[in-house]
Design an enzyme around this catalytic site. Structure first.
Site, mmCIF file in Angstrom:
data_model
loop_
_atom_site.group_PDB
_atom_site.id
_atom_site.type_symbol
_atom_site.label_atom_id
_atom_site.label_comp_id
_atom_site.label_asym_id
_atom_site.label_seq_id
_atom_site.Cartn_x
_atom_site.Cartn_y
_atom_site.Cartn_z
ATOM 1 N N PRO A 101 0.825 -1.218 0.000
ATOM 2 C CA PRO A 101 0.000 0.000 0.000
ATOM 3 C C PRO A 101 0.855 1.263 0.000
ATOM 4 C CG PRO A 101 -0.683 -1.497 1.756
ATOM 5 C CD PRO A 101 0.591 -2.034 1.193
ATOM 6 N N GLY A 103 2.270 4.682 1.140
ATOM 7 C CA GLY A 103 2.485 5.213 2.476
ATOM 8 C C GLY A 103 3.002 4.184 3.456
ATOM 9 N N CYS A 104 3.154 2.953 3.020
ATOM 10 C CA CYS A 104 3.647 1.881 3.874
ATOM 11 C C CYS A 104 5.166 1.810 3.745
ATOM 12 C CB CYS A 104 3.022 0.558 3.416
ATOM 13 S SG CYS A 104 3.041 -0.736 4.621
ATOM 14 N N VAL A 105 5.866 1.806 4.891
ATOM 15 C CA VAL A 105 7.333 1.755 4.845
ATOM 16 C C VAL A 105 7.861 0.356 4.989
ATOM 17 C CG1 VAL A 105 7.745 4.104 5.591
ATOM 18 C CG2 VAL A 105 7.432 2.333 7.287
#
Length: 105
Positions: A101, A103-105
């Site tokens: 997704p 914005g997922c780090v």
């Protein structure tokens, strides 16, 4: 990118380990991917989230965020963290065979 055999099928993965082609996904692959990240048994709750993630990806063209799964999928945030400990958005996308997704780090 790398290619490897999982659940009897040759699958291509990106540099972060996510499946390149979501159409290659099967439930057997999901079970194997889950085991790789420490989830030994996929429960009915896991499958609800996985199936929602896959359907939402087809509809929206991107992996759902935690907020979307909570609001549109009807799964409380606390439950998501219980099902997919620590990094639920990343883990559920990984198992569901959809991209990581945004914005997922």
């Amino acid at each position: 990118m790398s290619t490897r055999e999982i659940a009897g099928k040759t699958v291509e993965f990106d540099e972060e380990g996510f499946m390149v082609n979501p159409d290659d996904w099967t439930k057997d692959i999901a079970v194997e991917l889950a085991k790789e990240i420490g989830i030994d048994d996929l429960t009915e709750g896991h499958w609800k989230v996985i199936e929602f993630s896959r359907a939402d990806f087809v509809e929206k063209g991107e992996a759902p965020t935690l907020r979307r799964i909570t609001k549109a999928g009807g799964v409380p945030t606390k439950e998501l963290f219980q099902l997919f400990p620590k990094k639920p958005a990343k883990k559920m996308s990984y198992i569901a065979g959809v991209p990581k997704p945004h914005g997922c780090v």
